[in-house]
Design a protein around this motif. Structure first.
Motif, PDB file in Angstrom:
ATOM      1  N   ILE A 146     -96.931 -99.842  27.874  1.00 21.23           N
ATOM      2  CA  ILE A 146     -96.089 -98.634  27.866  1.00 21.23           C
ATOM      3  C   ILE A 146     -95.780 -98.199  26.435  1.00 21.23           C
ATOM      4  O   ILE A 146     -95.860 -97.018  26.105  1.00 21.23           O
ATOM      5  N   LEU A 147     -95.462 -99.165  25.580  1.00 25.72           N
ATOM      6  CA  LEU A 147     -95.115 -98.816  24.199  1.00 25.72           C
ATOM      7  C   LEU A 147     -96.322 -98.201  23.488  1.00 25.72           C
ATOM      8  O   LEU A 147     -96.170 -97.288  22.677  1.00 25.72           O
ATOM      9  N   LEU A 201     -94.910-103.919  29.284  1.00 25.05           N
ATOM     10  CA  LEU A 201     -94.116-103.218  28.271  1.00 25.05           C
ATOM     11  C   LEU A 201     -94.982-102.868  27.058  1.00 25.05           C
ATOM     12  O   LEU A 201     -94.875-101.762  26.517  1.00 25.05           O
ATOM     13  N   VAL A 202     -95.826-103.794  26.644  1.00 24.75           N
ATOM     14  CA  VAL A 202     -96.712-103.512  25.499  1.00 24.75           C
ATOM     15  C   VAL A 202     -97.572-102.290  25.812  1.00 24.75           C
ATOM     16  O   VAL A 202     -97.718-101.382  24.988  1.00 24.75           O
ATOM     17  N   ASP A 250     -96.660-107.833  29.147  1.00 29.10           N
ATOM     18  CA  ASP A 250     -97.910-107.066  29.125  1.00 29.10           C
ATOM     19  C   ASP A 250     -97.661-105.603  29.487  1.00 29.10           C
ATOM     20  O   ASP A 250     -98.164-104.689  28.839  1.00 29.10           O
TER      21      ASP A 250
END
Ligand SMILES: Cc1cc2nc3c(=O)[nH]c(=O)nc-3n(C[C@H](O)[C@H](O)[C@H](O)COP(=O)(O)OP(=O)(O)OC[C@H]3O[C@@H](n4cnc5c(N)ncnc54)[C@H](O)[C@@H]3O)c2cc1C
Ligand SMILES: Nc1ncnc2c1ncn2[C@@H]1O[C@H](COP(=O)(O)O)[C@@H](O)[C@H]1O
Lengths: 305, 257
Positions: B248-249, B245-246, B243
């Motif tokens: 942040i991306l 990382l998504v 979650d």
């Protein structure tokens, strides 16, 4: 202090790495001369003497002949430092020259610090400061560790070096890297598999994430050497150089030869079980996790939007 | 044919390293050790050469404390015929020229036809020892070999260059080769071969009998590099990590929009 910089030619072309040698010489505070087996057709931008042996007579790869030529120039110039790139040419030739001169050789220098040469140890997890005990020191420089902010200017005073007879190794030509397959240099997203994937079946986990992100998958060298992924997907000094918008390094430790191929990526994510893996230095985000558990979960979330 | 393979035992690079008391090397305690990756290719190439010829005698040599016998035994189980441990508890303080001089002193009167080393050791990684051994013995050396073919007293080999280009070279034996990753596929020792290896000759020679060279360099300090990257480190449960990382991306890149 004097330094002799050894520039390289490949396939008749001067390699840009000579600029790194000039920067190193400058940082040493040395008066520099240059040596190359090359051709007058492409000369380095350099203010100083260039000892140039004609590659059409000597050949591009003949370590024993190149050593003899270099020893002749060293005799004239009496340098304190002899500076090579840590490249397939430099790491081959440097120890031969060091041995003949009874000189100390320090390999893969990344920095000069307090008069010592700093080199990486254990896959760049550690650094070592090395001091030579000999009057002449031979160094090889890690690719990319040195370099001038502005391109050098000037033109060298060329002194021709007469050819010598050839050595026992005969060079019969180059074999180009396999062409074809994927051109990763155009990919906007690359997800790469490293040795941390553990077994060939797990490459699919990496492929799935690449697909979910609309990108391509790549690999580090051990994965390619084990034939889990084809060579044209290898990223690094002996593979492709890439600069996608997003690079996801999965189970890749971050060896310099891998970093050299991907560090210009816009955004770098690393997934690694080892919090201290050197890839963490290059990454914008390091996810400390087992890729086998983490990547499938991530892929599902991305697919789900 | 007489073949020599030089191997080094190195720590697993995923180990947690500590600096030793002198501050000049890593602490040898609590590390997992293995055969230097590049040397596995060297051992395999020696064994393949012997298999190709149907005859030959392979000596494997390693300089180091008794612990290096583990690496030696692996090489014997892969197919080397005999082994030499040059016994040296202070091997980590030796510099490449000294290591090479020890091997050269051992090999001097033994007329090896082919010598294999790794192109570099994974810990110190000087990439010098192989070439120095050859220079000391007055034989040609070919570095960074990814392809090796012996025929009629000559070797045709490919050297790997930057960008995956290869240089094709030819040299008559005796000669030395430094082995690069991917040269071959190193075999796994089988159980019967591990048993057989136990009966093979393993000679120990004190390093003082062979070392003749003073160190040409010294280590002033060993240390951890300063962390400059400043990247974000995420730890925790995989669902939360995904979650985060998504998020942040979505924020920092355009690939998820
Ligand atoms: C001249 C030369 C040229 C080279 N050219 C290249 C090149 O072009 N490209 C290249 O890649 N290499 C190249 N190499 C090899 C390079 O030095 C390294 O050996 C290689 O990059 C290591 O690959 P790796 O990171 O996948 O494996 P390793 O270094 O073995 O790292 C594996 C990583 O995976 C992690 N890991 C293990 N299990 C898991 C798990 N379950 N989940 C998450 N993480 C895990 C470990 O912590 C470790 O950090 C070259 C070497 C030389 C000498
Ligand atoms: N202690 C050692 N004993 C035997 N061989 C060694 C030793 N150290 C290095 N070598 C050999 O030399 C190669 C290059 O090592 P280096 O010059 O340290 O990078 C290794 O791959 C080994 O084949």
């Amino acid at each position: 202090m004097k330094a002799l910089l050894v520039a390289e030619y490949r396939d008749g072309q001067l390699l840009g790495s000579y600029q790194e040698l000039i920067d190193f010489g400058g940082q040493l505070g040395a008066e520099c001369a240059m040596f190359a087996v090359g051709s007058k057709d492409t000369l380095p931008a350099f203010d100083g003497t260039l000892y140039l042996a004609d590659v059409s007579q000597v050949g591009e790869f003949d370590p024993d002949a190149h050593k003899q030529l270099l020893l002749g120039v060293i005799e004239q110039e009496q340098p304190d430092y002899i500076v090579f790139s840590h490249s397939s040419y430099g790491w081959d030739l440097a120890p031969r020259v060091a041995f003949s001169l009874k000189a100390s050789q320090i390999s893969e220098v990344v920095e000069i610090s307090d008069g010592t040469m700093v080199v990486p140890v254990c896959n760049a997890k550690l650094r070592r400061q090395v001091k030579p005990n000999t009057p002449i020191t031979v160094v090889t420089l890690q690719a990319g560790a040195f370099g001038l902010a502005e391109p050098p200017t000037g033109s060298p005073e060329v002194k021709e070096v007469a050819a010598v007879g050839c050595g026992p190794i005969s060079f019969t030509g180059y074999e180009e890297a396999e062409a074809g397959g994927v051109d990763l240099s155009k990919s906007e997203v690359i997800v790469s598999a490293g040795r941390g994937v553990g077994k060939p079946e797990n490459v699919a986990i990496i492929e799935d994430l690449a697909k979910a992100l609309g990108g391509d998958y790549g690999a580090s060298r051990p994965v390619v050497d084990s034939e889990w992924v084809e060579h044209n997907r290898q990223v690094g000094t002996t593979g492709q150089t890439v600069s996608p918008k997003l690079y996801v390094a999965c189970g890749i430790s971050g060896a310099i030869q891998h970093l050299a191929g991907m560090k210009k990526s816009e955004f770098i994510v690393a997934v690694n079980t080892d919090k201290d893996a050197p890839i963490g230095e290059a990454a914008d985000v390091l996810v400390v996790a087992d890729l086998k558990q983490f990547i499938p979960v991530l892929t599902e979330k991305i697919k789900g939007g | 044919m007489k073949i020599l393979v030089c191997i080094k035992q190195v720590p697993d690079m995923e180990s947690k390293f500590k600096i030793d008391a002198a501050g000049t090397w890593y602490d040898n305690a609590d590390l997992a050790w293995r055969l230097n990756e590049y040397d596995e290719y060297a051992v395999e190439q020696a064994v393949q050469l012997k298999e190709q010829l149907g005859e030959g005698d392979i000596t494997v040599l390693s300089i180091g404390p008794d612990k290096v016998k583990e690496a030696i035994k692996k090489a014997l189980a892969m197919g080397c015929d005999r082994a030499v441990q040059v016994s040296d508890d202070a091997v980590s303080g030796k510099e490449p020229c000294q290591i090479a001089s020890i091997v050269a002193a051992f090999a001097g009167d033994k007329n090896f036809d082919v010598i294999f080393t790794g192109m570099q050791s994974q810990d110190r990684g000087s990439g010098q020892v192989g070439v120095l051994i050859a220079e000391m013995l007055g034989m040609p050396s070919v570095t960074t070999v990814v392809d090796f073919n012996f025929e009629g007293g000559s070797v045709t080999a490919k050297r790997e260059l930057e960008g995956g280009i290869k240089a094709m070279v030819m040299v008559a034996t005796p000669a030395l080769f430094t082995c690069q990753l991917g040269l071959n596929t190193p075999r796994y020792p089988t159980l019967p071969n591990i048993m057989k290896a136990k009966k093979k000759e393993l000679l120990s020679i004190p390093v003082a009998d062979l070392l003749q060279v003073e160190p040409r360099q010294q280590t002033a300090a060993l240390y951890f590099p300063e962390k400059k990257g400043g990247g974000l480190v995420l730890e925790g449960e995989v669902g939360d990590l995904a979650d985060q990382l998504v998020r942040i991306l979505k924020e920092k890149t355009t690939v998820l929009s």
